[in-house]
Scaffold this motif. Structure first.
Motif, PDB file in Angstrom:
ATOM      1  N   ASP A   1      39.917  39.165  44.469  1.00 60.56           N
ATOM      2  CA  ASP A   1      41.683  39.478  43.790  1.00 60.56           C
ATOM      3  C   ASP A   1      41.753  38.094  42.840  1.00 60.56           C
ATOM      4  OD1 ASP A   1      43.802  38.990  43.456  1.00 60.56           O
ATOM      5  OD2 ASP A   1      44.583  38.178  46.000  1.00 60.56           O
TER       6      ASP A   1
ATOM      7  N   ALA B   1      43.142  36.970  39.026  1.00 60.26           N
ATOM      8  CA  ALA B   1      44.197  36.930  37.940  1.00 60.26           C
ATOM      9  C   ALA B   1      43.564  37.199  37.019  1.00 60.26           C
ATOM     10  CB  ALA B   1      45.538  35.429  38.724  1.00 60.26           C
TER      11      ALA B   1
ATOM     12  N   ARG C   1      45.938  41.663  37.975  1.00 62.91           N
ATOM     13  CA  ARG C   1      45.789  41.118  38.995  1.00 62.91           C
ATOM     14  C   ARG C   1      44.459  42.239  39.648  1.00 62.91           C
ATOM     15  NH1 ARG C   1      47.602  36.820  40.837  1.00 62.91           N
ATOM     16  NH2 ARG C   1      45.084  36.354  42.363  1.00 62.91           N
TER      17      ARG C   1
ATOM     18  N   ARG D   1      42.115  43.598  42.312  1.00 65.39           N
ATOM     19  CA  ARG D   1      41.720  42.926  43.855  1.00 65.39           C
ATOM     20  C   ARG D   1      41.130  44.201  44.734  1.00 65.39           C
ATOM     21  NH1 ARG D   1      45.839  45.350  47.045  1.00 65.39           N
ATOM     22  NH2 ARG D   1      47.127  45.785  45.913  1.00 65.39           N
TER      23      ARG D   1
END
Length: 776
Positions: free
Chosen positions: A244, A246, A282, A284
């Protein structure tokens, strides 16, 4: 002279949209997207829908009046929104956070399926349903896009939702939808595409029903995330690697539906309706290991706002060096089967207008690639040669730990690579997983098979604890011949002989399964056990027994004595015994029902279905031989002492050096001196020359460098004895390599006519020449 041009498109444009090739399930998905967006919009507005549900009705008879409909209990639309929603090319939603409300996808999907589409909608409290009818042939005839508003009675004013009905289905579409197998395929595709949303969404758990059947999310059959292995450098790799990450925020024009580059302050189009927003981004998801191998059923799913746009993509398994793409996975399986799977959520990347592919030229795609697979090749040696180092991406780690489909080395353990050797069995169990059979949802049954495989390699026979009373009969420790002494002179009655404990049975998970004859469909549910000669089922020194054990479930018990003489053979295994019993039982069942059936053809069919792992398939063993020789040659670069590559290269004969030069030129090698100094020239040598170099320098390979056998560390107390032992060791491995060379130089036709014992010997040599250490 006219003062203006009328650019209203011809009505035929809508019909032409229907010529865009879009699979039927994707057409249905486009309309499902509209409903999901309605549910999500209501939830974001603070008025969530209770028990959100979408109902799809697909026609099964191939009739002219067939109709396809999608109905939801969403919030419904106002009249002005409905008018814009069906207008070609219009989209009234933020493409960054929604699946896309109507717009071009709606027009393509409906025109692809049929020529008449009705859209009906209503909101809670409204007295009627409001609808619009889009008749493509009528629009074309009238050359007008205007169509009257329609209404219908709404008895329950609290009702709300939207319904899309497509009629006058095209003949080819009707024919496709009428086939029952295609209805099942549509269900399967939708269950997979919307698996994330069906589990949970912003709007809660949405129910999706196709012809009355509720769709369950199709999950990945992967190993438990807690299972892991440790690499040689101490890195722990789990069967499921999550991420995950950013990314830097990016500016985006919601009107033009495009991201701005880093130095752009305003939308380049500069239109009056352009609206710039800053979006958080993001990447993820997860990548992991499937419990079975398959030639096509693997790959990574790419997801946008909950819907899977690409399913089972193999794109991340290739390394693009700028000139061409090299497939890096699967490359270690002789049957070219893979098992890497995963899900990547990529909400901020552009997708095609048909929503079947992410746009590869979007910078967000490249950012995702760097997160998931890193920069450079997945193959460690190729990465090193290309100047890439320090890759810690999840896919890179997964590749290092689980790229192979069988253990490395003669004594390699299956638990090290998390593979069930009998892949047909593993696939059968996976089918039970996909059918939501509670016994197969976790990976315990797969793991038991792996443990059995490892025990076979380690030579373990299971629990070796002695049975109670084996050494003494009394609780006080006295032996069976001892005296208890007198008790006031009274006679002491002898204690009754303890009952002999029943023989302990250990289940053979590898053989316990359902067996179905491929032609006659005779079924047997079998539980297999290894037991002791004293087992009541093995009276009379039987090597095995096969009996109906549970009448209610029609389950048979196959009990075998692994210590029996019949199994001390290279041509008789527990699988052979079981398939023989199944064949006899099948033949007995078919008597009087099927003519011209024999034990021979029944047994051949069973072996073809369930004993494929022991087949000497020519193309497979040839491929394995070539792969083994390639790995052997590539390993030398790490075995040669640093800086000694030129010395070993100088030992080659002139023809061998010329062969290396030609191979380097053909593969586009630029820095030839570097390849030679690092010892990587072995990769370009003729295999025969590689074996000859091993004979000259066996010290490079033994003592745990490639094979674990002692060579330089041998010590029998006399130099001449040590040298003799080393010579014999080298001769043994030369024989393994020679057999592997022989296999690699054969064609499939050659092996079809070759001596069977020769092929078996060469196949054994191929396994024995495998390295004993993990080289990467």
């Amino acid at each position: 002279m006219t003062q203006e041009f009328d650019l209203t498109p011809d009505a035929r444009v809508l019909q032409m949209l229907g010529e865009i090739n879009l699979h039927q399930w994707r057409c249905v998905a486009e309309l499902i997207d509209n409903s999901i967006d309605g549910f999500v919009g209501a939830a974001r507005a603070g008025t969530p829908i209770d028990h959100p549900e979408i109902t799809i009705t697909i026609p099964t008879p191939n009739k002219s009046d067939a109709r396809l409909s999608i109905r939801d209990n969403g919030p419904g639309m106002a009249i002005d929104v409905l008018e814009r929603a069906v207008r070609a090319g219009w989209s009234g939603n933020n493409p960054l956070t929604n699946l896309g409300l109507f717009g071009m996808g709606f027009n393509i999907a409906t025109a692809r399926l049929g020529t008449v589409t009705e859209v009906w909608t209503t909101r809670a409290g409204e007295p009627e349903w409001v609808g619009v009818r889009i008749d493509l042939e009528g629009l074309r005839a009238s050359q007008s896009y205007k169509t009257p508003r329609q209404t219908r009675v709404k008895p329950d004013h609290t009702q709300h939702g939207t319904e899309i009905i497509i009629t006058k289905l095209k003949p080819d579409q009707r024919a496709y939808l009428a086939r029952s197998a295609n209805l099942g395929a549509i269900r399967k595709h939708l269950a997979r595409a919307y698996s994330a949303i069906l589990r949970e969404s912003e709007a809660g758990r949405i129910r999706l029903k196709v012809n009355g059947t509720k769709l369950e999310p199709r999950r990945h059959c992967h190993w438990d995330p807690d299972r892991s292995v440790e690499l040689s450098d101490g890195t722990v790799v789990h069967a499921v690697e999550r991420f995950d990450v950013a990314l830097a925020p990016r500016r985006y024009c919601t009107h033009c539906m495009r991201a701005l580059s880093g130095d752009e302050e305003q939308c380049p189009n500069g239109g009056p309706n352009c609206e710039i927003v800053t979006t958080e981004r993001r990447v993820r998801g997860w990548v992991g290991l499937q419990r079975y191998l398959h030639k096509s059923d693997f790959g990574i799913d790419f997801i946008r706002n909950g819907r899977k746009i690409e399913i089972g993509s193999k794109d991340l398994f290739a390394w693009n060096n700028g000139d061409n793409a090299e497939i890096e996975y699967p490359i270690d399986d002789p049957r070219n089967r893979g098992r890497f799977v995963g899900e990547v959520h990529l909400d901020h990347c552009r997708v095609s207008y048909t929503k079947d592919r992410f746009e590869r030229d979007d910078p967000s795609w490249e950012e995702m690639v760097r997160v998931v697979r890193g920069e450079g090749p997945l193959r460690p040696q190729a990465a090193k040669q290309s100047g890439f180092d320090g890759n810690t991406s999840p896919l890179y780690k997964l590749f290092q730990a689980f790229r192979r489909s069988s253990p490395q080395g003669k004594n390699g353990l299956w638990s090290r690579v998390l593979v069930v050797k009998d892949n047909d069995r593993s696939e059968q169990m996976a089918q039970s997983f996909y059918e939501n059979d509670a016994d197969y949802l976790d990976d315990e049954r797969w793991w038991k098979l792996v443990e059995e495989q490892d025990k076979e390699i380690l030579g373990e026979s299971g629990d070796t604890d002695l049975p109670d009373g084996f050494l003494d009969d009394g609780e006080d420790g006295s032996t069976s011949g001892g005296s208890q002494g007198d008790t006031d002179g009274a006679d002491v009655s002898p204690e009754p002989e303890p009952a002999e404990p029943p023989a302990e049975r250990n289940q053979i998970h590898e053989l316990s399964r359902k067996y179905v004859h491929p032609t006659y469909r005779v079924e047997f549910q079998v539980e297999a056990f290894a037991s002791e000669p004293t087992d009541k089922a093995l009276t009379g020194s039987l090597p095995w027994s096969f009996e109906l054990d549970d009448v209610a479930t029609r389950t048979y018990a196959f009990v075998m004595n692994p210590t029996h003489d019949v199994f001390r053979s290279t041509t008789m295994t527990a699988m052979d015994a079981l398939l023989t019993e199944l064949s006899v039982q099948t033949l007995d069942f078919l008597k009087g029902q099927v003519h011209d059936v024999t034990l021979a053809n029944i047994l051949a069919d069973y072996r073809s279905s369930y004993a494929s792992a022991t087949r000497l398939e020519p193309s497979e063993v040839i491929s394995m031989a070539n792969t083994g020789l390639e790995e052997f040659a590539k390993a030398v670069a790490n075995l040669i002492p640093e800086g000694q590559g030129q010395t070993y290269y100088a030992e080659l004969s002139k023809p061998d050096r010329e062969h290396v030069a030609r191979r380097m030129a053909a593969r586009g090698v630029v820095d030839v001196p570097k390849v030679i100094s690092e010892g990587r020239f072995w990769e370009y040598m003729d295999p025969q020359a590689v074996v000859a170099t091993f004979t000259r320098h066996p010290e490079l390979f033994f003592d745990g460098k490639y094979w674990s056998d002692p060579y330089e560390t041998l010590s029998f107390g006399a130099d001449h004895i040590d040298e003799e032992a080393r010579r014999r060791l080298v001769l043994r491995y030369e024989a393994y390599l020679g057999d592997t060379l022989w296999l690699a130089n054969q064609s499939s036709r050659d092996l079809e006519t070759a001596n069977r014992d020769e092929i078996i010997r060469a196949s054994c040599s191929l396994r024995l020449m495998k390295p004993d250490v993990d080289l990467e």
